[in-house]
Structure formats: structure tokens, C-alpha cells
Design a protein around this motif. Structure first.
Motif, PDB file in Angstrom:
ATOM      1  N   ALA A 414       0.828  -1.202   0.000  1.00 42.27           N
ATOM      2  CA  ALA A 414       0.000   0.000   0.000  1.00 42.27           C
ATOM      3  C   ALA A 414       0.866   1.257   0.000  1.00 42.27           C
ATOM      4  CB  ALA A 414      -0.933  -0.007   1.213  1.00 42.27           C
ATOM      5  N   THR A 415       2.002   1.231   0.687  1.00 39.32           N
ATOM      6  CA  THR A 415       2.864   2.416   0.748  1.00 39.32           C
ATOM      7  C   THR A 415       3.429   2.757  -0.620  1.00 39.32           C
ATOM      8  OG1 THR A 415       4.678   0.964   1.429  1.00 39.32           O
ATOM      9  CG2 THR A 415       3.475   2.099   3.157  1.00 39.32           C
ATOM     10  N   TRP A 416       3.903   1.755  -1.349  1.00 39.21           N
ATOM     11  CA  TRP A 416       4.402   2.007  -2.706  1.00 39.21           C
ATOM     12  C   TRP A 416       3.267   2.530  -3.587  1.00 39.21           C
ATOM     13  CZ3 TRP A 416       7.013  -3.470  -3.323  1.00 39.21           C
ATOM     14  CH2 TRP A 416       8.123  -3.534  -2.460  1.00 39.21           C
ATOM     15  N   SER A 417       2.081   1.965  -3.390  1.00 42.60           N
ATOM     16  CA  SER A 417       0.933   2.356  -4.207  1.00 42.60           C
ATOM     17  C   SER A 417       0.576   3.814  -3.978  1.00 42.60           C
ATOM     18  CB  SER A 417      -0.263   1.457  -3.876  1.00 42.60           C
ATOM     19  OG  SER A 417       0.064   0.091  -4.072  1.00 42.60           O
ATOM     20  N   ALA A 418       0.651   4.269  -2.724  1.00 41.07           N
ATOM     21  CA  ALA A 418       0.338   5.666  -2.425  1.00 41.07           C
ATOM     22  C   ALA A 418       1.284   6.604  -3.161  1.00 41.07           C
ATOM     23  CB  ALA A 418       0.427   5.896  -0.917  1.00 41.07           C
ATOM     24  N   LYS A 419       2.560   6.241  -3.216  1.00 38.34           N
ATOM     25  CA  LYS A 419       3.533   7.090  -3.903  1.00 38.34           C
ATOM     26  C   LYS A 419       3.266   7.133  -5.408  1.00 38.34           C
ATOM     27  CE  LYS A 419       7.277   6.393  -0.573  1.00 38.34           C
ATOM     28  NZ  LYS A 419       8.683   5.983  -0.393  1.00 38.34           N
ATOM     29  N   THR A 420       2.866   6.002  -5.982  1.00 38.12           N
ATOM     30  CA  THR A 420       2.608   6.008  -7.423  1.00 38.12           C
ATOM     31  C   THR A 420       1.339   6.786  -7.756  1.00 38.12           C
ATOM     32  OG1 THR A 420       2.789   4.611  -9.388  1.00 38.12           O
ATOM     33  CG2 THR A 420       1.202   3.905  -7.746  1.00 38.12           C
ATOM     34  N   VAL A 421       0.377   6.831  -6.838  1.00 38.17           N
ATOM     35  CA  VAL A 421      -0.813   7.662  -7.055  1.00 38.17           C
ATOM     36  C   VAL A 421      -0.405   9.127  -7.142  1.00 38.17           C
ATOM     37  CG1 VAL A 421      -2.956   8.497  -6.000  1.00 38.17           C
ATOM     38  CG2 VAL A 421      -2.447   6.051  -6.014  1.00 38.17           C
ATOM     39  N   PHE A 422       0.489   9.548  -6.258  1.00 42.70           N
ATOM     40  CA  PHE A 422       0.985  10.930  -6.306  1.00 42.70           C
ATOM     41  C   PHE A 422       1.682  11.198  -7.632  1.00 42.70           C
ATOM     42  CE2 PHE A 422       3.635  14.551  -5.666  1.00 42.70           C
ATOM     43  CZ  PHE A 422       3.068  15.310  -4.652  1.00 42.70           C
ATOM     44  N   ASP A 423       2.638  10.352  -7.979  1.00 41.82           N
ATOM     45  CA  ASP A 423       3.414  10.562  -9.197  1.00 41.82           C
ATOM     46  C   ASP A 423       2.539  10.473 -10.450  1.00 41.82           C
ATOM     47  OD1 ASP A 423       6.187  10.798 -10.428  1.00 41.82           O
ATOM     48  OD2 ASP A 423       5.469   8.976 -11.402  1.00 41.82           O
ATOM     49  N   GLY A 424       1.595   9.543 -10.451  1.00 36.55           N
ATOM     50  CA  GLY A 424       0.741   9.368 -11.623  1.00 36.55           C
ATOM     51  C   GLY A 424      -0.213  10.516 -11.854  1.00 36.55           C
ATOM     52  N   ASN A 425      -0.522  11.272 -10.788  1.00 35.01           N
ATOM     53  CA  ASN A 425      -1.470  12.369 -10.908  1.00 35.01           C
ATOM     54  C   ASN A 425      -0.813  13.749 -10.880  1.00 35.01           C
ATOM     55  OD1 ASN A 425      -4.509  11.363 -10.713  1.00 35.01           O
ATOM     56  ND2 ASN A 425      -3.259  10.014  -9.447  1.00 35.01           N
ATOM     57  N   GLY A 427       2.925  14.042 -10.940  1.00 35.84           N
ATOM     58  CA  GLY A 427       4.273  14.021 -11.488  1.00 35.84           C
ATOM     59  C   GLY A 427       5.339  14.037 -10.412  1.00 35.84           C
ATOM     60  N   TRP A 428       6.592  14.296 -10.822  1.00 40.84           N
ATOM     61  CA  TRP A 428       7.725  14.133  -9.922  1.00 40.84           C
ATOM     62  C   TRP A 428       7.832  15.211  -8.854  1.00 40.84           C
ATOM     63  CZ3 TRP A 428      11.068  18.178  -9.484  1.00 40.84           C
ATOM     64  CH2 TRP A 428      11.068  19.124 -10.511  1.00 40.84           C
ATOM     65  N   PHE A 429       7.313  16.416  -9.084  1.00 44.39           N
ATOM     66  CA  PHE A 429       7.512  17.524  -8.148  1.00 44.39           C
ATOM     67  C   PHE A 429       6.551  17.398  -6.974  1.00 44.39           C
ATOM     68  CE2 PHE A 429       6.735  22.194  -7.148  1.00 44.39           C
ATOM     69  CZ  PHE A 429       7.843  22.278  -6.312  1.00 44.39           C
ATOM     70  N   ASP A 430       7.103  17.334  -5.761  1.00 43.80           N
ATOM     71  CA  ASP A 430       6.272  17.110  -4.578  1.00 43.80           C
ATOM     72  C   ASP A 430       5.710  18.390  -3.978  1.00 43.80           C
ATOM     73  OD1 ASP A 430       8.457  18.256  -3.362  1.00 43.80           O
ATOM     74  OD2 ASP A 430       9.023  16.499  -2.181  1.00 43.80           O
ATOM     75  N   GLY A 431       6.051  19.564  -4.545  1.00 41.98           N
ATOM     76  CA  GLY A 431       5.527  20.828  -4.045  1.00 41.98           C
ATOM     77  C   GLY A 431       6.488  21.588  -3.161  1.00 41.98           C
ATOM     78  N   ASP A 432       7.560  20.956  -2.729  1.00 42.32           N
ATOM     79  CA  ASP A 432       8.560  21.630  -1.905  1.00 42.32           C
ATOM     80  C   ASP A 432       9.508  22.394  -2.827  1.00 42.32           C
ATOM     81  OD1 ASP A 432      10.662  22.419  -0.290  1.00 42.32           O
ATOM     82  OD2 ASP A 432      10.824  20.514   0.768  1.00 42.32           O
ATOM     83  N   PRO A 433       9.569  23.736  -2.721  1.00 41.90           N
ATOM     84  CA  PRO A 433      10.428  24.495  -3.638  1.00 41.90           C
ATOM     85  C   PRO A 433      11.902  24.123  -3.540  1.00 41.90           C
ATOM     86  CG  PRO A 433       9.597  25.895  -1.859  1.00 41.90           C
ATOM     87  CD  PRO A 433       8.830  24.622  -1.802  1.00 41.90           C
ATOM     88  N   ALA A 434      12.309  23.550  -2.415  1.00 45.64           N
ATOM     89  CA  ALA A 434      13.705  23.110  -2.288  1.00 45.64           C
ATOM     90  C   ALA A 434      14.031  21.982  -3.254  1.00 45.64           C
ATOM     91  CB  ALA A 434      13.982  22.661  -0.855  1.00 45.64           C
ATOM     92  N   HIS A 435      12.983  21.324  -3.764  1.00 51.85           N
ATOM     93  CA  HIS A 435      13.189  20.195  -4.666  1.00 51.85           C
ATOM     94  C   HIS A 435      13.059  20.576  -6.141  1.00 51.85           C
ATOM     95  CE1 HIS A 435      11.822  17.517  -1.080  1.00 51.85           C
ATOM     96  NE2 HIS A 435      13.089  17.921  -0.963  1.00 51.85           N
ATOM     97  N   LEU A 436      12.851  21.853  -6.420  1.00 52.74           N
ATOM     98  CA  LEU A 436      12.761  22.269  -7.819  1.00 52.74           C
ATOM     99  C   LEU A 436      14.098  22.101  -8.538  1.00 52.74           C
ATOM    100  CD1 LEU A 436      10.531  25.470  -7.640  1.00 52.74           C
ATOM    101  CD2 LEU A 436      10.006  23.342  -8.836  1.00 52.74           C
ATOM    102  N   GLN A 437      15.160  22.524  -7.904  1.00 49.51           N
ATOM    103  CA  GLN A 437      16.502  22.411  -8.492  1.00 49.51           C
ATOM    104  C   GLN A 437      17.488  21.983  -7.402  1.00 49.51           C
ATOM    105  OE1 GLN A 437      17.286  25.484 -11.749  1.00 49.51           O
ATOM    106  NE2 GLN A 437      15.842  26.602 -10.448  1.00 49.51           N
TER     107      GLN A 437
END
Length: 649
Positions: A414-425, A427-437
């Protein structure tokens, strides 16, 4: 009832309070003025006033009473509204809490060992005319016996495994194979087709996207998918280390194995109905583990063959070997399609058959509910602003689902599945601006080592974490140390030990195998597998030349030709095809025909060229011996081909 948003409730409270305050103040002032006026005017003076004064006084009194009653009614409304809001808030707090449901009893590694009984080797007669071979590899193969022939549904992963299965089927019937059905494009369902077809013109049924997805796995992504798959399936582990792989006993693939895939010949988009050898069947497109998935329905006998859309494990909504997005909504909808059939017999392509309509319905219902629960709750937490790792930490199946034998996390999680739901809907950016670049991993590692006080200090912290039992943290810290210094023996040993400790504690077979395989590779006990199984020449012949050019394009070392433009004409003598392959400053383009301004022209049989790229022939010898260069020199042609280097070269 829909829960009111907390902000809306707060605003509603303020509006009610302000309005009530205003009304109370207004009413109080009126009452006070009347009372003051009455106190100021002695009663005897009232009698001296005219009748008009008396009427005005009565009107004022009536107005005051009306205002007072209105105020009381509004007070009751405000009180009722506030109580309602309080109830909504209280109920909403229970529903919107991000805390996970109470955890059911977690399965143990011993449960994974016991799960091996599910894959006991043999052929089982499920009902009249329906047989299933289990335990000959990772996937089942199903035989439907008709009046004058048989239908094979799924063919196992290799030619060698298929031969063993066919030998067992031949103990039951010698009727010829009249059709083959692929439930989807995964290699463990199509790799043994050539054995069952036996060079005959046997129709291959599949959903229309199967060939496209087969080709992508066989060309562009083959190196990385192979390497990660071999880790995930623990192909170099001992049987004690790898009791099973979650949905099968083992993967019947090694360096000496052969793939015998045949391209589909009878395809459809949504549904297909046919009768072969007297067996009436319906094929229904049912996206799930793949977008090209189907299920087989035998309406007369009420037998359902669901492929990989249900097996005895939590579904693999994401696979750690790597995959495109598997839509949980589509998967759950496909299970609903199967539920609507009210099957009396269910024969999956992994794990054992099920018999009994009520039992099948209950299992299918729980299965789709688990999929929708993970999807819906992941989306809910995404909308609250949580990032993938936060969502994964909170997603936990409700106890009634977590306790189902068909939802134990032996394969999917279920944990892996939750992450793929995020990525599938999103994409890769999680919303944290520190992760933009973010900093490159190597740069970040160097800074983390410095932050720890240097390499030796970090090694001390790594060993302390391992000693205290903080295994995951120790593993993560070793990543920083080894990125900075791959020869850090202290960090390497802790990493090996941590991987093994996590692996042996795992109930999920893919996670267990990935940990243990990674530990073995790091310890030098075996090397990563880069090639697994060989295609047959016939399989290569069926694949269009465009696929081979696609494979070349993703192996082009762009940095070696950023200042070059090269046009090479290919004249394939046996297929009579001609193409021009253009390398233009690090980018590939292929056009039909030989361009008049081609720099090099080479003549070679298409089959020879294909076998060379697939390494059925020695590439260097083939280029020298079997390729005729009719324009420019062979040395120039060899220099061109050297631009296309397989991984790790």
C-alpha cells in the motif's frame, strides 16, 4: 453529509456572532430607552396627555415587544446554528484526521515462507475442460480443452518452462493447439508461445496495445528493466533466501533461457467474442496491472480467467522493477466488471483457482475496495498538501481489508501504491520548492559528510545507528558516505549488514529479494545481471526494423558527436527495406529510403543486422564480415556504429 471546510466554519461563526451582537445591541438599546422613558415620566403625567400621545405610547410599546420577540427568534436561530456547526466540526475532525487507521496484525517472514504452498508444482483440473499448470515458473498457464483442439491462455516466461508445461498437458490430451491468448504483455505470460504454437499457424489473441508494450520492454527499456527485475525476483539467491516471489515460486529465467514470443495476430480494442474448438469465449479489455490487460470469460460454464488483475496478494499497483502508471481507478473498475459476471470458478494467472460464487464475490469486493481505499485516501492526503513519503507513512488498510488472505503484502504494498498515485497524478515535483533544483546527489553527499564532521565522524554515526538497531537510518547514511568514497570499508560493511537485516525481516517478496540481491552485489558475491534470456531468431524476424533503430537511438553517446552530422544509408537485402539513419549533433533521426547525400551506405541482410544488435551474433565479426559498404570505407561505418554503446560501455 459532506464535511464543511474548517475555514468556512470559522467564517460562519464570525458572521453569526457579529450579526447576533448587532441585533442584541439594537434590541437592548430600544428596551433601555423605553424603560428609562417610563421611569422619567410619572404615571400621573401620562393621564394628562392627549389621546394621540397615549396611542403613540402604545405603538412604541408594541414595537418594542415585536423587536424583543424577533430578537429571541434570532437568538434561537444563532444557538441552533452554532450547535449544528459544533457537531459538524466534531464529526469533521474525526473524518479529516491524517492519522492512519488502527493497524491490523502484521504478517511475519514466516508467513511468506508458508505462502509457498500456493505455488506447489503441478497441473490441476479445475472443472471439465479447464486445467491450470502452476509452479513451473512465476506464472500459470491455463489449458481449455475443446472438441477438436485446445486453447492456451498465457504461456509462461520462457521456452524451457513452456516445454515442461506442454509435456504435462500432453499427459491429459494430444489435441492440437488451436489458439493462444495473451492476458497481457508481461514477459512471464508470452515468453513460451513458440512452444505451444509449434511452428503452426496458430492465432494469437490479445488486446490491441500488447504488441506496442512488448516492443518497448524488448528494446528501449530492456537493460534497466532486466537488471531491476533480476534483483526484484532474487534470481541469484538460494531457495532458503528466496522462499517464493510473492505471486509465484520463482522466475524461470537465466542466462541460458530463451524467449519464444509470437506477435499477436487477432487483436481488439474493447471486446471480442469467438468460438475455437467448440469453446465459446469472450475477451474483455480490463486495464489493471497493464493498460493492455484482458480477462477471459466462459459464459456457459461461468469460468473467469482474470489474468493478473487478481492474485493472492495485495495488488502490485506499483512494481519496484519499474513501470508506467497503473491507474488504480481503472484497475478497480476492471474488478467491478468481473464482479458483475458472478463467476462460479476463477482461475488466475498467479496463485491457485477459486470455486464458489459467494466466495469469489467476497474476495473480488475486498480486492476492489482495497485498491479504491488506497487511491481515494492518497488523493485526499495529496489535497491536504502532503508529499509522497508523508502519505505513504499514513496509508494503512482498514483492519477488515488488511486481514484478508488475498490482501497480504506478499507482492504489492500500500505504501508504494500511495507514492505512485501521487506521481501518476501530479508528477515528480512534490511541491517543496527546495526540490525544484536540488543539489546533485554527489554534491549533497559531500556537504552531508562535512556537516557530520568528516568521513570518519560520519562512519562513527553510521556504526552507532546500526548498533542501536536504527537500521533504516544507518542504511540511508551509508548512501552519503559511499557517494563520497566508494571504498569506505566501514560504511560498506554496515550497508551490507543493514540490507540483509531489512531483507530477512521482510514479508514482501520483491522488497526482500531487492535488499538481499543488493547486499550480495555490494559484497561481491555476484554481479548485476545485464542480460537475461535470449530471443529466438524467429522472434527477431517478426519485430519491425523501426524497433531496432529505437534501441540504437537510446544507446547513442551524444557527447561523442555533438559537433557531427552523419548520414548513413542502410540497404537491407533480404527485406528490401531502405532507411537513412541521421546523427545530428547528438540526436537521432531515421527516414525511409536512402538519402541522396548519405555519407555512408551499407548493405546487409536485415536478419543478420537484427541478430547482431540482439547479440545472437558477435557484433564486431558481423560488422566486418557480413556488412558491405558501398559508399565510403568500412572503417567509417565501424566508427559510426561505435557511437552506439550499450550500457556500462
Amino acid at each position: 453529509m459532506a464535511t464543511l471546510h474548517p475555514i468556512c466554519i470559522r467564517q460562519m461563526r464570525r458572521r453569526y456572532a457579529d450579526h447576533a451582537k448587532s441585533r442584541w445591541v439594537t434590541s437592548s438599546r430600544v428596551i433601555s430607552s423605553v424603560r428609562i422613558g417610563m421611569h422619567r415620566r410619572p404615571r400621573y403625567r401620562l393621564a394628562k396627555r392627549s389621546p394621540h400621545d397615549f396611542l403613540r405610547a402604545l405603538k412604541r410599546a408594541a414595537l418594542t415587544l415585536t423587536e424583543s420577540f424577533s430578537m429571541l427568534r434570532y437568538a434561537r436561530f444563532v444557538l441552533t446554528s452554532c450547535l449544528t456547526a459544533a457537531l459538524v466540526i466534531a464529526a469533521g475532525c474525526g473524518r479529516t484526521s491524517s492519522s492512519a487507521p488502527a493497524e491490523a496484525t502484521a504478517p511475519t517472514p514466516q508467513a511468506l515462507i508458508a505462502h509457498s504452498e500456493e505455488f506447489k508444482r503441478g497441473v490441476e483440473k479445475v472443472t471439465e475442460g479447464v486445467y491450470v499448470a502452476m509452479g513451473f515458473g512465476i506464472a500459470n498457464s491455463i489449458m481449455l480443452v475443446g472438441t477438436d483442439g485446445i486453447i492456451i491462455v498465457d504461456t509462461t516466461e520462457t521456452v524451457e518452462a513452456a516445454r515442461e508445461v506442454l509435456a504435462e498437458f500432453r499427459k491429459i490430451t494430444d489435441k492440437p493447439v488451436k489458439a493462444i491468448v495473451y492476458t497481457h504483455s508481461h514477459p512471464d505470460h508470452i515468453g513460451g508461445a513458440s512452444v505451444f504454437a509449434n511452428s503452426a499457424n496458430v492465432p494469437i489473441y490479445a488486446q490491441e496495445d500488447v504488441a506496442k508494450n512488448m516492443d518497448k520492454l524488448a528494446t528501449e527499456l530492456r537493460p534497466i528493466i532486466t537488471q531491476r527485475s533480476m534483483r526484484m525476483y532474487g534470481t541469484q539467491l538460494t531457495p532458503e533466501q528466496r522462499p517464493n516471489i510473492g505471486v509465484g515460486g520463482y522466475l524461470a529465467v537465466n542466462a541460458d533461457s530463451t524467449f519464444g514470443v509470437i506477435r499477436p495476430t487477432k487483436t481488439f480494442r474493447d471486446t471480442l467474442e469467438d468460438t475455437v474448438a467448440g469453446v465459446h469465449f469472450q475477451l474483455v479489455h480490463a486495464p489493471g496491472e497493464t493498460d493492455d490487460h484482458l480477462f477471459v470469460w466462459l459464459p456457459e460454464s461461468k469460468v473467469l480467467l482474470p489474468g493478473d488483475n487478481i492474485y493472492k496478494s495485495f495488488p502490485n499497483l506499483y512494481t519496484i522493477r519499474g513501470t508506467g502508471y497503473r491507474s488504480p481507478k481503472a484497475w478497480a473498475a476492471s474488478v467491478d466488471k468481473m464482479r458483475a459476471l458472478h463467476a462460479e470458478i476463477l482461475v488466475p494467472s498467479h496463485s491457485r483457482p477459486l470455486i464458489g460464487a459467494a466466495k469469489i464475490d467476497a474476495i473480488l469486493t475486498d480486492y476492489r475496495d482495497a485498491i479504491r481505499y488506497v487511491y481515494d485516501q492518497s488523493i485526499r492526503l495529496m489535497n491536504q498538501g502532503l508529499v509522497p513519503d508523508q502519505i505513504a507513512a499514513r496509508i494503512r488498510l482498514p483492519a477488515h481489508l488488511a486481514q484478508s488472505p488475498y490482501l497480504q503484502e506478499f507482492y504489492g504494498k500500500a505504501t508504494w501504491s500511495a507514492k505512485t498515485v501521487f506521481d501518476g497524478n501530479l508528477g515528480w515535483f512534490d511541491g517543496d520548492p527546495a526540490h525544484l533544483q536540488p543539489l546533485p546527489p554527489e554534491d549533497e553527499a559531500q556537504r552531508m559528510v562535512a556537516l557530520a564532521g568528516g568521513a570518519a565522524a560520519l562512519d562513527d554515526k553510521i556504526e552507532a545507528a546500526a548498533k542501536s538497531g536504527d537500521t533504516q537510518w544507518a542504511l540511508q547514511l551509508t548512501g552519503y558516505a559511499l557517494r563520497v568514497n566508494a571504498d569506505d570499508k566501514r560504511a560498506k560493511q554496515v550497508r551490507i549488514d543493514a540490507l540483509r537485516k531489512l531483507g530477512y525481516a521482510e514479508t514482501n517478496a520483491p522488497a526482500r529479494d531487492y535488499y538481499l540481491m543488493s547486499a550480495g552485489e555490494l559484497a561481491g558475491e555476484f554481479r548485476p545481471i545485464e542480460e537475461a534470456a535470449k530471443p529466438t531468431p524467429a522472434m527477431l524476424a517478426e519485430m519491425p526494423m523501426s524497433l531496432y533503430f529505437d534501441g540504437m537511438a537510446v544507446n547513442l553517446h551524444a557527447e561523442d558527436c555533438l559537433d557531427k552530422v552523419i548520414k548513413v544509408g542502410f540497404d537491407f537485402t533480404d527485406s528490401k527495406e531502405q532507411y537513412t539513419y541521421i546523427v545530428r549533433r547528438g540526436v537521432s533521426e531515421v527516414i525511409k529510403g536512402i538519402a541522396p547525400d548519405a555519407d555512408i551506405v551499407a548493405r546487409v541482410p536485415a536478419q543478420t543486422f537484427k541478430e547482431s544488435l540482439a547479440k545472437l551474433r558477435n557484433p564486431a565479426i558481423t560488422m566486418v564480415k557480413d556488412v558491405e559498404v558501398t559508399k565510403e570505407s568500412k572503417l567509417e561505418f565501424l566508427s559510426f556504429m561505435a557511437l552506439f554503446k550499450p550500457p556500462n560501455q
